[in-house]
Design a protein around this motif. Sequence first.
Motif, PDB file in Angstrom:
ATOM      1  N   ALA A 167       2.923  27.739  15.612  1.00 24.74           N
ATOM      2  CA  ALA A 167       3.256  26.354  15.247  1.00 24.74           C
ATOM      3  C   ALA A 167       2.355  25.858  14.105  1.00 24.74           C
ATOM      4  CB  ALA A 167       3.112  25.447  16.462  1.00 24.74           C
ATOM      5  N   LEU A 168       1.075  26.220  14.185  1.00 20.55           N
ATOM      6  CA  LEU A 168       0.136  25.779  13.142  1.00 20.55           C
ATOM      7  C   LEU A 168       0.476  26.442  11.809  1.00 20.55           C
ATOM      8  CD1 LEU A 168      -3.261  25.969  15.067  1.00 20.55           C
ATOM      9  CD2 LEU A 168      -1.794  23.978  14.737  1.00 20.55           C
ATOM     10  N   ARG A 169       0.805  27.725  11.896  1.00 24.39           N
ATOM     11  CA  ARG A 169       1.177  28.438  10.669  1.00 24.39           C
ATOM     12  C   ARG A 169       2.414  27.787  10.046  1.00 24.39           C
ATOM     13  NH1 ARG A 169       3.763  32.687  10.028  1.00 24.39           N
ATOM     14  NH2 ARG A 169       3.914  33.232  12.239  1.00 24.39           N
ATOM     15  N   ALA A 170       3.371  27.403  10.877  1.00 20.92           N
ATOM     16  CA  ALA A 170       4.580  26.735  10.361  1.00 20.92           C
ATOM     17  C   ALA A 170       4.209  25.424   9.672  1.00 20.92           C
ATOM     18  CB  ALA A 170       5.557  26.474  11.506  1.00 20.92           C
ATOM     19  N   ALA A 171       3.299  24.661  10.308  1.00 20.88           N
ATOM     20  CA  ALA A 171       2.924  23.354   9.743  1.00 20.88           C
ATOM     21  C   ALA A 171       2.233  23.508   8.393  1.00 20.88           C
ATOM     22  CB  ALA A 171       2.010  22.616  10.719  1.00 20.88           C
ATOM     23  N   VAL A 172       1.513  24.599   8.212  1.00 19.72           N
ATOM     24  CA  VAL A 172       0.826  24.835   6.935  1.00 19.72           C
ATOM     25  C   VAL A 172       1.809  25.446   5.926  1.00 19.72           C
ATOM     26  CG1 VAL A 172      -1.035  26.139   5.804  1.00 19.72           C
ATOM     27  CG2 VAL A 172      -1.429  25.065   8.040  1.00 19.72           C
ATOM     28  N   GLU A 173       2.570  26.445   6.368  1.00 20.18           N
ATOM     29  CA  GLU A 173       3.454  27.154   5.428  1.00 20.18           C
ATOM     30  C   GLU A 173       4.541  26.244   4.855  1.00 20.18           C
ATOM     31  OE1 GLU A 173       4.814  30.745   7.327  1.00 20.18           O
ATOM     32  OE2 GLU A 173       2.802  31.631   7.283  1.00 20.18           O
ATOM     33  N   ILE A 174       5.066  25.329   5.661  1.00 21.19           N
ATOM     34  CA  ILE A 174       6.105  24.441   5.117  1.00 21.19           C
ATOM     35  C   ILE A 174       5.522  23.563   4.009  1.00 21.19           C
ATOM     36  CG2 ILE A 174       5.828  22.750   7.006  1.00 21.19           C
ATOM     37  CD1 ILE A 174       9.053  23.351   5.078  1.00 21.19           C
ATOM     38  N   MET A 175       4.244  23.160   4.157  1.00 22.82           N
ATOM     39  CA  MET A 175       3.637  22.302   3.127  1.00 22.82           C
ATOM     40  C   MET A 175       3.281  23.105   1.871  1.00 22.82           C
ATOM     41  SD  MET A 175       4.065  19.513   4.536  1.00 22.82           S
ATOM     42  CE  MET A 175       3.340  18.287   3.450  1.00 22.82           C
ATOM     43  N   GLN A 176       3.160  24.420   2.025  1.00 20.81           N
ATOM     44  CA  GLN A 176       2.815  25.261   0.869  1.00 20.81           C
ATOM     45  C   GLN A 176       4.052  25.904   0.243  1.00 20.81           C
ATOM     46  OE1 GLN A 176       0.063  27.847   2.882  1.00 20.81           O
ATOM     47  NE2 GLN A 176      -1.721  26.650   2.230  1.00 20.81           N
ATOM     48  N   ALA A 177       5.215  25.671   0.828  1.00 21.77           N
ATOM     49  CA  ALA A 177       6.443  26.337   0.360  1.00 21.77           C
ATOM     50  C   ALA A 177       6.810  25.875  -1.048  1.00 21.77           C
ATOM     51  CB  ALA A 177       7.578  26.035   1.322  1.00 21.77           C
ATOM     52  N   ASP A 178       7.457  26.779  -1.765  1.00 18.01           N
ATOM     53  CA  ASP A 178       7.932  26.463  -3.123  1.00 18.01           C
ATOM     54  C   ASP A 178       9.031  25.400  -3.003  1.00 18.01           C
ATOM     55  OD1 ASP A 178       9.281  26.375  -5.499  1.00 18.01           O
ATOM     56  OD2 ASP A 178       9.450  28.557  -5.732  1.00 18.01           O
ATOM     57  N   TRP A 235      11.974  29.207   3.380  1.00 14.84           N
ATOM     58  CA  TRP A 235      10.522  29.315   3.151  1.00 14.84           C
ATOM     59  C   TRP A 235       9.857  30.453   3.919  1.00 14.84           C
ATOM     60  CZ3 TRP A 235       7.653  27.606   7.568  1.00 14.84           C
ATOM     61  CH2 TRP A 235       8.356  26.812   8.471  1.00 14.84           C
ATOM     62  N   GLY A 236      10.704  31.409   4.375  1.00 16.66           N
ATOM     63  CA  GLY A 236      10.144  32.652   4.917  1.00 16.66           C
ATOM     64  C   GLY A 236       9.542  32.543   6.301  1.00 16.66           C
ATOM     65  N   TRP A 237       9.982  31.539   7.077  1.00 13.32           N
ATOM     66  CA  TRP A 237       9.436  31.366   8.439  1.00 13.32           C
ATOM     67  C   TRP A 237       9.698  32.604   9.302  1.00 13.32           C
ATOM     68  CZ3 TRP A 237       6.525  29.926  12.132  1.00 13.32           C
ATOM     69  CH2 TRP A 237       6.948  30.021  13.458  1.00 13.32           C
TER      70      TRP A 237
END
Length: 318
Positions: free
Chosen positions: A219-230, A293-295
């Motif tokens: 869940a934490l990775r998702a919260a960070v990765e979505i904010m870093q997504a292109d 975004w590669g989730w």
Amino acid sequence: MKNVLIIGSTGQIGSDLTMKLRREIPEGAIVAGYIPGFEPKGELLESGPAEVVNVCDGKQIAEAVKKYKVDTIYNLAALLSATAEKFPLKAWDIQMNGLINILEVARENGCAVFTPSSIGAFGPSTPHVNTPQDTIQRPKSIYGVTKVATELLSDYYFFKYAVDTRSVRFPGLISYTTLPGGGTTDYAVEIYYAALKGEEFVCPVAAGTYMDMMYMPDALRAAVEIMQADPSKLKHRNSFNIASMSFDPEEIAAAIRKYVPSLKLRYEIDPVRQHIADSWPDKMDDSCAREEWGWAPSYDLDSMTQDMLRHLGEKLGK
Ligand code: AKB
């Protein structure tokens, strides 16, 4: 993302997310926002700045944003689904008036904003199996009503004011650090405590009640990765279905019994939680998040159970 304000930093998601961001962005200021009565303690307090930031006080949010030159706000203040049913006006105040305060500060100061949505944004008329990304959203709980409104308002601020709002629909979250409180999916955390303490687990939702669940590291990775997504790849923003596992109480009990065979389970149904759980998806389709975004989740029920029991066992001295 460099200077980040986490509103609700001492809650179930906030406490883990604050520490993760402090580890991953050592050059930034990761500000633990909290309200009196919910002060950060221990490592959370000692490892970085902390400020009183009540989501219902726009001035406090603006002051913290200016003081730390915040570029990203994680808005994690919320009453969870079962508590929100007890205090609907308070839930509305925190979830909706709080959100407007944050979006306004973000608009004026150029911040990106993450406000989680939830499986609670769906309702009884939503397809329950492989719930699509874009589908009927007519929840019956006040929690769900605020989540749908959060998604719409966050998109509105993106389209009208170009505020960089992004979000995911969290399943029930399972972690060993901070307990959730007042949610419909909390049982899936509490059952691990009961197993390790050798206590009978009294389950508030019935056998056969399936809900999406997720281990906190995913869940934490998702919260960070979505904010870093292109951003050029994002067709959706608020909010993405994300999924990793779906189970009912019998299945999680069986997964735990593989390692703690003595676990005993009894049912005492809480009608509020059961009603809410019955209206939520059994299992969401998260293909849009995967494509845009590669989730991809890392944990399934068995690997989560092994990790939970190990860490929680250490914490409880078992
Ligand atoms: C709750 O049960 O209220 C939350 C959620 C799924 O949003 N954990």
